[in-house]
Scaffold this active site. Structure first.
Site, PDB file in Angstrom:
ATOM      1  N   CYS A  51       0.186  -5.477   6.413  1.00 40.49           N
ATOM      2  CA  CYS A  51      -0.003  -6.721   7.072  1.00 40.49           C
ATOM      3  C   CYS A  51      -1.055  -7.761   6.301  1.00 40.49           C
ATOM      4  O   CYS A  51      -1.014  -7.445   4.980  1.00 40.49           O
ATOM      5  CB  CYS A  51      -0.631  -6.761   8.650  1.00 40.49           C
ATOM      6  SG  CYS A  51      -2.439  -5.864   8.636  1.00 40.49           S
ATOM      7  N   ASP A  52      -1.468  -8.678   6.625  1.00 40.62           N
ATOM      8  CA  ASP A  52      -2.323  -9.355   6.109  1.00 40.62           C
ATOM      9  C   ASP A  52      -3.732  -8.967   5.687  1.00 40.62           C
ATOM     10  O   ASP A  52      -4.072  -8.807   4.443  1.00 40.62           O
ATOM     11  CB  ASP A  52      -2.540 -10.702   6.622  1.00 40.62           C
ATOM     12  CG  ASP A  52      -1.476 -12.000   6.604  1.00 40.62           C
ATOM     13  OD1 ASP A  52      -0.847 -11.906   5.591  1.00 40.62           O
ATOM     14  OD2 ASP A  52      -1.157 -12.503   7.783  1.00 40.62           O
TER      15      ASP A  52
END
Length: 96
Positions: A51-52
Site C-alpha cells: 500500500c502507501d
C-alpha cells in the site's frame, strides 16, 4: 519478484493509476475478500502486497493468510519506501 511472484497493490484505483510497481495487480483492500478467487492460483506462490506505507498491506496479508495463501508478505515501508530507494514505478490503469 522475478520468480513468478504476484505483486499486489491494495491501494484504491486512483492511487494505483498515479503510480505503481511494474506488473503489480490492483485489488483494493476493501475488495480483497470478494476478489481473492481471481488470484487463487497464487495460493502456494510468493505474493508481495503493498500500500502507501505498509499499514493497509499488513491487514491485507492477514486476510490473505486467512483465505489460504501461504507465502504472502507485506512490502516494508510500502510504496513510499520503494520510492525512497529510487526504484521504478509506472503510471496508468490496470491491464484487463
Amino acid at each position: 519478484m522475478n520468480a513468478g511472484a504476484l505483486v499486489l497493490d491494495v491501494r484504491d484505483r486512483t492511487a494505483y493509476e498515479a503510480g505503481h510497481i511494474i506488473d503489480a495487480r490492483s485489488i483494493p483492500a476493501a475488495e480483497l475478500a470478494d476478489r481473492a478467487e481471481s488470484i487463487k492460483k497464487f495460493k502456494e506462490k510468493p505474493v508481495l502486497v503493498y500500500c502507501d506505507s505498509g499499514l493497509t498491506s499488513a491487514g491485507a496479508v492477514r486476510r490473505l493468510k486467512e483465505l489460504g495463501f501461504t507465502k504472502v508478505v507485506s512490502l516494508r515501508g510500502g510504496l513510499q519506501g520503494w520510492l525512497q530507494e529510487n526504484l521504478p514505478v509506472v503510471k496508468g490503469a490496470p491491464k484487463k
